[in-house]
Design a protein around this motif. Structure first.
Motif, short mmCIF file in Angstrom:
data_model
loop_
_atom_site.label_atom_id
_atom_site.label_comp_id
_atom_site.label_asym_id
_atom_site.label_seq_id
_atom_site.Cartn_x
_atom_site.Cartn_y
_atom_site.Cartn_z
N UNK A 1 0.72 -1.16 -0.02
CA UNK A 1 0.22 -0.03 0.05
C UNK A 1 0.80 1.43 0.08
N UNK A 2 1.96 1.39 0.77
CA UNK A 2 2.90 2.49 0.82
C UNK A 2 3.31 2.85 -0.38
N UNK A 3 4.09 1.44 -0.85
CA UNK A 3 4.86 1.84 -2.24
C UNK A 3 3.99 2.08 -3.41
N UNK A 4 2.67 1.50 -3.30
CA UNK A 4 2.04 2.01 -4.65
C UNK A 4 1.53 3.35 -4.27
N UNK A 5 1.25 3.89 -3.28
CA UNK A 5 0.66 5.27 -3.04
C UNK A 5 1.81 5.94 -3.55
N UNK A 6 3.24 5.77 -3.16
CA UNK A 6 4.21 6.56 -3.42
C UNK A 6 4.35 6.59 -5.16
N UNK A 7 4.21 5.48 -5.84
CA UNK A 7 4.32 5.17 -7.19
C UNK A 7 3.17 6.03 -7.86
N UNK A 8 2.11 5.95 -7.28
CA UNK A 8 1.02 6.70 -7.90
C UNK A 8 1.03 8.23 -7.77
N UNK A 9 1.76 8.72 -6.87
CA UNK A 9 2.01 10.18 -6.58
C UNK A 9 3.24 10.69 -7.43
N UNK A 10 4.06 9.61 -7.83
CA UNK A 10 5.06 10.19 -8.75
C UNK A 10 4.82 10.92 -10.02
N UNK A 11 5.37 11.96 -10.24
CA UNK A 11 5.17 12.81 -11.63
C UNK A 11 6.32 12.54 -12.32
N UNK A 12 6.01 12.41 -13.67
CA UNK A 12 7.18 12.38 -14.81
C UNK A 12 7.50 13.71 -14.93
N UNK A 13 8.47 14.08 -16.04
CA UNK A 13 9.09 15.26 -16.15
C UNK A 13 8.07 16.42 -16.67
N UNK A 14 6.90 15.94 -17.01
CA UNK A 14 5.81 16.95 -17.37
C UNK A 14 4.78 17.07 -16.43
N UNK A 15 5.10 16.76 -15.31
CA UNK A 15 4.19 16.97 -14.13
C UNK A 15 3.00 15.85 -13.94
N UNK A 16 3.03 15.05 -14.71
CA UNK A 16 1.77 14.03 -14.69
C UNK A 16 2.08 12.66 -13.79
N UNK A 17 0.92 12.43 -12.95
CA UNK A 17 1.05 11.00 -12.38
C UNK A 17 0.47 10.06 -13.21
N UNK A 18 0.42 8.99 -12.67
CA UNK A 18 -0.27 7.79 -13.53
C UNK A 18 -1.65 7.74 -14.13
N UNK A 19 -2.36 8.68 -12.93
CA UNK A 19 -3.67 8.84 -13.35
C UNK A 19 -4.03 9.74 -14.10
N UNK A 20 -3.17 10.90 -14.16
CA UNK A 20 -3.25 11.66 -15.05
C UNK A 20 -3.06 11.13 -16.54
#
Length: 346
Positions: free
Chosen positions: A200-219
């Motif tokens: 859960x903790x690792x997934x939350x971190x991955x889902x919050x990670x932004x690429x260099x365009x500022x986009x998370x996986x949900x975006x």
């Protein structure tokens, strides 16, 4: 010394003429008669006498089953040894260990190459042979084997890599994690493997990670209209209101901009904040009205959107209606306005 200078000058010329790179250009490697490493470019030059190779190894592969068999040689392991996590537990020569850990000029290991050439059987064996710390090696474009297996939708390889504990957090040259790659290309099976194995903790971190365009996986999933992956994230408790890093848009803002009624409905039904604002103060309703999208504006109003929120330009959504009768019908006329500005409420 003169010969060395000439060779160096020739190498610089080769670097300048090379036009392919990254996932579209994976060089094959083979063993010469002395057991040394030789790139496919060197072979081509020896045979054809040319300094420039124009074909892409990803499209036109010179890496064959036979050459890969030669590379792993006697390093094959039996099914009973598949759980070995350290290369030293298998019996093979120092030369073979060197081959398994050698990088091409693109920074690829043999495992990268086996994946890119879709030799999945050999990739499975190489994963058993590689020590754990080598499974996360990034090539010159910062792509790990997991990035490549995801890009090529090799879900069985993705599953095996994850079982061996590879990182979900490493980012390629565009800042994309492997999960970003799955979201961009709509690779649900790969995304599901990654989401399922992460804590859960690792997934939350991955889902919050932004690429260099500022986009998370949900975006990214929202921008590419991959609704099934969006639902997968929602089941895992993704923050629906996370803002992208450049203008502060939420997934709802993006869905409105795309006129994606299904995504807007999905996000609203799952509890997205209908009044979330961008850095410029605009809500999703501002965007829907500004784009003259009456159907989505209606959905937002039904979800309780505040019609009187003002952006940094001091504009409400009504100010942007621009005489559109369908949109104006959504707004109650319970106040007095002059030039679109509310001057008195009753």
């Amino acid at each position: 010394m003169a010969r060395s200078g000439a060779e160096k000058e020739r190498k610089l010329e080769l670097d300048e003429t090379r036009i392919d790179s990254g996932i579209d250009s994976y060089k094959s490697i083979s063993r010469d008669q002395y057991g040394s490493l030789e790139t496919s470019d060197e072979k081509d030059k020896a045979v054809c006498g040319t300094d420039e190779r124009l074909d892409s190894a990803y499209v036109s592969s010179s890496l064959t089953t036979e050459s890969l068999e030669d590379l792993i040689g006697n390093c094959r392991i039996s099914d009973s040894e598949r759980n070995a996590v350290n290369a030293t537990q298998c019996e093979y020569t120092e030369e073979e260990v060197s081959l398994l850990t050698t990088l091409t000029e693109d920074g690829d290991t043999i495992l990268h190459l086996a994946i890119i050439h879709e030799e999945q059987g050999f990739a499975q064996q190489l994963m058993d042979l590689f020590p754990h710390e080598l499974l996360d090696i990034q090539n010159n474009l910062y792509q790990t084997p997991l990035h490549l297996a995801t890009y090529l939708n090799q879900s069985s390889i993705v599953k095996e890599l994850l079982a061996k504990g590879v990182s979900l957090e490493l980012q390629d040259q565009e800042g994309n994690t492997p999960l970003h790659v799955a979201c961009e290309h709509g690779l649900y099976d790969c995304a599901n493997e990654m989401v399922g194995v992460a804590s859960s903790n690792k997934l939350a971190h991955v889902l919050e990670t932004q690429n260099w365009r500022g986009l998370t996986c949900l975006h990214v999933a929202t921008l590419h209209k991959h609704h099934r992956i969006m639902r997968l994230f929602m089941k895992k408790g993704v923050d629906l209101n996370v803002q992208e890093g450049t203008s502060g848009k939420s997934a709802l803002h993006m869905a409105v901009e795309l006129h994606d009624v299904d995504a807007v409905t999905l996000l609203l039904n799952k509890g997205a904040n209908v009044d979330a604002t961008m850095f410029n103060g605009c809500t999703a309703l501002h965007l829907a009205v500004g784009r003259q999208d009456a159907s989505i504006a209606n959905l937002l109003c039904q979800a309780g959107a505040d019609k009187m929120i003002r952006n940094l330009e001091d504009e409400t959504a009504l100010d942007l209606a621009d005489g559109n009768d369908d949109i104006l019908a959504l707004f109650p006329f319970d106040d007095i306005q002059i030039m679109g500005r509310t001057v008195m409420n009753f």
